[in-house]
Design an enzyme around this catalytic site. Structure first.
Site, PDB file in Angstrom:
ATOM      1  N   PRO A  66       0.832  -1.205   0.000  1.00 41.29           N
ATOM      2  CA  PRO A  66       0.000   0.000   0.000  1.00 41.29           C
ATOM      3  C   PRO A  66       0.865   1.253   0.000  1.00 41.29           C
ATOM      4  O   PRO A  66       1.837   1.349   0.745  1.00 41.29           O
ATOM      5  CB  PRO A  66      -0.793  -0.130   1.304  1.00 41.29           C
ATOM      6  CG  PRO A  66      -0.824  -1.594   1.581  1.00 41.29           C
ATOM      7  CD  PRO A  66       0.497  -2.115   1.097  1.00 41.29           C
ATOM      8  N   GLU A  67       0.511   2.194  -0.868  1.00 45.84           N
ATOM      9  CA  GLU A  67       1.261   3.443  -0.976  1.00 45.84           C
ATOM     10  C   GLU A  67       0.437   4.570  -0.347  1.00 45.84           C
ATOM     11  O   GLU A  67      -0.584   4.320   0.291  1.00 45.84           O
ATOM     12  CB  GLU A  67       1.588   3.717  -2.441  1.00 45.84           C
ATOM     13  CG  GLU A  67       2.392   2.596  -3.096  1.00 45.84           C
ATOM     14  CD  GLU A  67       2.678   2.833  -4.568  1.00 45.84           C
ATOM     15  OE1 GLU A  67       2.685   3.999  -5.002  1.00 45.84           O
ATOM     16  OE2 GLU A  67       2.889   1.841  -5.298  1.00 45.84           O
TER      17      GLU A  67
ATOM     18  N   LYS B 288       3.946   6.192   4.666  1.00 46.85           N
ATOM     19  CA  LYS B 288       3.105   4.997   4.619  1.00 46.85           C
ATOM     20  C   LYS B 288       2.769   4.485   6.021  1.00 46.85           C
ATOM     21  O   LYS B 288       2.252   3.381   6.175  1.00 46.85           O
ATOM     22  CB  LYS B 288       3.808   3.901   3.816  1.00 46.85           C
ATOM     23  CG  LYS B 288       4.111   4.303   2.370  1.00 46.85           C
ATOM     24  CD  LYS B 288       4.904   3.226   1.649  1.00 46.85           C
ATOM     25  CE  LYS B 288       5.361   3.705   0.276  1.00 46.85           C
ATOM     26  NZ  LYS B 288       6.181   2.702  -0.434  1.00 46.85           N
TER      27      LYS B 288
ATOM     28  N   HIS C 108      -5.679 -15.017   8.335  1.00 46.73           N
ATOM     29  CA  HIS C 108      -4.410 -14.327   8.572  1.00 46.73           C
ATOM     30  C   HIS C 108      -4.557 -13.158   9.551  1.00 46.73           C
ATOM     31  O   HIS C 108      -3.756 -12.228   9.524  1.00 46.73           O
ATOM     32  CB  HIS C 108      -3.836 -13.835   7.245  1.00 46.73           C
ATOM     33  CG  HIS C 108      -3.573 -14.942   6.264  1.00 46.73           C
ATOM     34  ND1 HIS C 108      -2.599 -15.892   6.461  1.00 46.73           N
ATOM     35  CD2 HIS C 108      -4.179 -15.258   5.087  1.00 46.73           C
ATOM     36  CE1 HIS C 108      -2.596 -16.740   5.443  1.00 46.73           C
ATOM     37  NE2 HIS C 108      -3.543 -16.383   4.604  1.00 46.73           N
TER      38      HIS C 108
ATOM     39  N   ARG D 145       1.387 -11.936   4.616  1.00 44.94           N
ATOM     40  CA  ARG D 145       2.829 -12.202   4.555  1.00 44.94           C
ATOM     41  C   ARG D 145       3.571 -11.846   5.839  1.00 44.94           C
ATOM     42  O   ARG D 145       4.778 -12.057   5.934  1.00 44.94           O
ATOM     43  CB  ARG D 145       3.436 -11.467   3.362  1.00 44.94           C
ATOM     44  CG  ARG D 145       2.849 -11.930   2.021  1.00 44.94           C
ATOM     45  CD  ARG D 145       3.571 -11.347   0.838  1.00 44.94           C
ATOM     46  NE  ARG D 145       4.950 -11.812   0.755  1.00 44.94           N
ATOM     47  CZ  ARG D 145       5.813 -11.422  -0.191  1.00 44.94           C
ATOM     48  NH1 ARG D 145       5.420 -10.565  -1.126  1.00 44.94           N
ATOM     49  NH2 ARG D 145       7.047 -11.873  -0.203  1.00 44.94           N
TER      50      ARG D 145
ATOM     51  N   ARG E 216      22.304  13.899  -8.952  1.00 43.63           N
ATOM     52  CA  ARG E 216      22.115  12.485  -8.611  1.00 43.63           C
ATOM     53  C   ARG E 216      22.358  11.597  -9.817  1.00 43.63           C
ATOM     54  O   ARG E 216      21.823  11.829 -10.901  1.00 43.63           O
ATOM     55  CB  ARG E 216      20.710  12.250  -8.064  1.00 43.63           C
ATOM     56  CG  ARG E 216      20.368  13.080  -6.845  1.00 43.63           C
ATOM     57  CD  ARG E 216      21.281  12.789  -5.661  1.00 43.63           C
ATOM     58  NE  ARG E 216      21.104  11.450  -5.145  1.00 43.63           N
ATOM     59  CZ  ARG E 216      20.254  11.123  -4.174  1.00 43.63           C
ATOM     60  NH1 ARG E 216      19.487  12.058  -3.632  1.00 43.63           N
ATOM     61  NH2 ARG E 216      20.175   9.889  -3.735  1.00 43.63           N
TER      62      ARG E 216
ATOM     63  N   ARG F  92      12.974  -3.239  -9.414  1.00 43.55           N
ATOM     64  CA  ARG F  92      11.554  -2.910  -9.459  1.00 43.55           C
ATOM     65  C   ARG F  92      11.120  -2.704 -10.901  1.00 43.55           C
ATOM     66  O   ARG F  92      11.898  -2.266 -11.745  1.00 43.55           O
ATOM     67  CB  ARG F  92      11.270  -1.625  -8.662  1.00 43.55           C
ATOM     68  CG  ARG F  92      11.756  -1.654  -7.228  1.00 43.55           C
ATOM     69  CD  ARG F  92      11.006  -2.670  -6.383  1.00 43.55           C
ATOM     70  NE  ARG F  92       9.614  -2.301  -6.216  1.00 43.55           N
ATOM     71  CZ  ARG F  92       9.181  -1.474  -5.267  1.00 43.55           C
ATOM     72  NH1 ARG F  92      10.037  -0.909  -4.425  1.00 43.55           N
ATOM     73  NH2 ARG F  92       7.892  -1.211  -5.151  1.00 43.55           N
TER      74      ARG F  92
END
Length: 282
Positions: free
Chosen positions: A2-3, A60, A99, A118, A163, A272
């Site tokens: 979740p973001e 988050k 769970h 998880r 960067r 990613r």
């Protein structure tokens, strides 16, 4: 994982449903879900009898204030959902999800359940007279909130200038902008026309401005739609997020771009996935 939009959706739901509710009792089904205190007995002792105040989101992380019946501060409840965590406001009589890791019983047949397939998610009970940052050390490292005035062109330019890393990887760095993740980084890069492999040092001032604005707009749209559900995310009442069906590029590999019709491509950057339109983001 979740973001920001998903966590914000949960935060708003918690404020609507749990504010003022007394935690009459609790049950810990998976002790390792407790980050602090790690002792189940100590956690239960701290949490019983306190009242939910206001919830807020930081990156988050979820932070809920706790108060005693006297009105005295009782600390904070912190939660990080990580990969598959869910906070669900349900009837106590509802069958237990397999769970379920933590149950907070709030009377009137209601409870707040922490469900996590998880088991990466974590819960903190921060004592009063202690700042959340002292116990939840990850909070100290977070960059600015994208909806705050601190997220300015000057700030963003300072963080990206010089960067050597690609912009997709930089957007995932929580020390730069708090709350961004894989989904909305891809979406913002598409909306601003920036290719995900572009190095931070090579971004022009106009691109940085457009990307900053795109980040804010994409996140606002996703929050309006209740976030994104591709696998596990649900709001506190069990409702899925609706942003995924309108995504520009994320999860749409091989499908036509909604703007130009070119097939959406995917590549790996820093372990990613990055989804992009090779034409719109040339």
């Amino acid at each position: 994982m979740p973001e920001l939009p998903e966590v914000e959706t949960v935060c708003r739901g918690l404020n609507e449903l749990t504010s003022g509710k007394v935690i009459k009792d609790a049950e810990v089904l998976l002790p390792r879900s407790l980050a602090s205190p790690s002792s189940v007995d100590e956690f239960l002792s701290n949490i019983r009898g306190v009242i939910f105040g206001e919830w807020q989101r930081r990156g988050k992380y979820l932070l809920g204030t706790l108060v005693k019946e006297s009105g005295e501060a009782a600390g904070w409840l912190g939660v990080h959902l990580r990969m598959t965590g869910q906070l669900l406001w349900v009837n106590q009589s509802e069958p237990l999800q397999i769970h379920t890791r933590l149950r907070l019983f709030c009377g009137e047949n209601k409870e707040l359940r922490f469900v996590d397939i998880r088991t990466f998610g974590k819960v903190w009970c921060v004592p009063p007279k202690t700042t959340p940052e002292t116990i939840i050390t990850g909070l100290k490292k977070l960059g600015v909130e994208p909806f705050s005035d601190d997220f300015s062109d000057d700030y963003f330019t300072t963080k990206l200038n010089g960067r050597q890393r690609n912009i997709k990887t930089l957007l995932l760095d929580q020390e730069i902008v708090a709350g961004l993740g894989n989904i909305y980084a891809d979406e913002a890069l598409f909306k601003s026309g920036v290719h995900p492999t572009t190095l931070g040092k090579n971004l022009k001032p106009q691109q940085i401005e457009q990307l900053r604005i795109a980040i804010i707009e994409v996140l606002e749209t996703a929050i309006e739609k209740g976030g994104t559900t591709f696998s596990d995310f649900k709001g506190v009442t069990g409702i899925n997020g609706n942003y995924g069906g309108t995504a520009w590029v994320y999860g749409r590999t091989g499908e036509p771009c909604r703007v130009c019709g070119t097939s959406i491509e995917r590549l790996k950057l820093g372990g990613r996935s990055a989804h992009f339109c090779p034409r719109c983001q040339a």
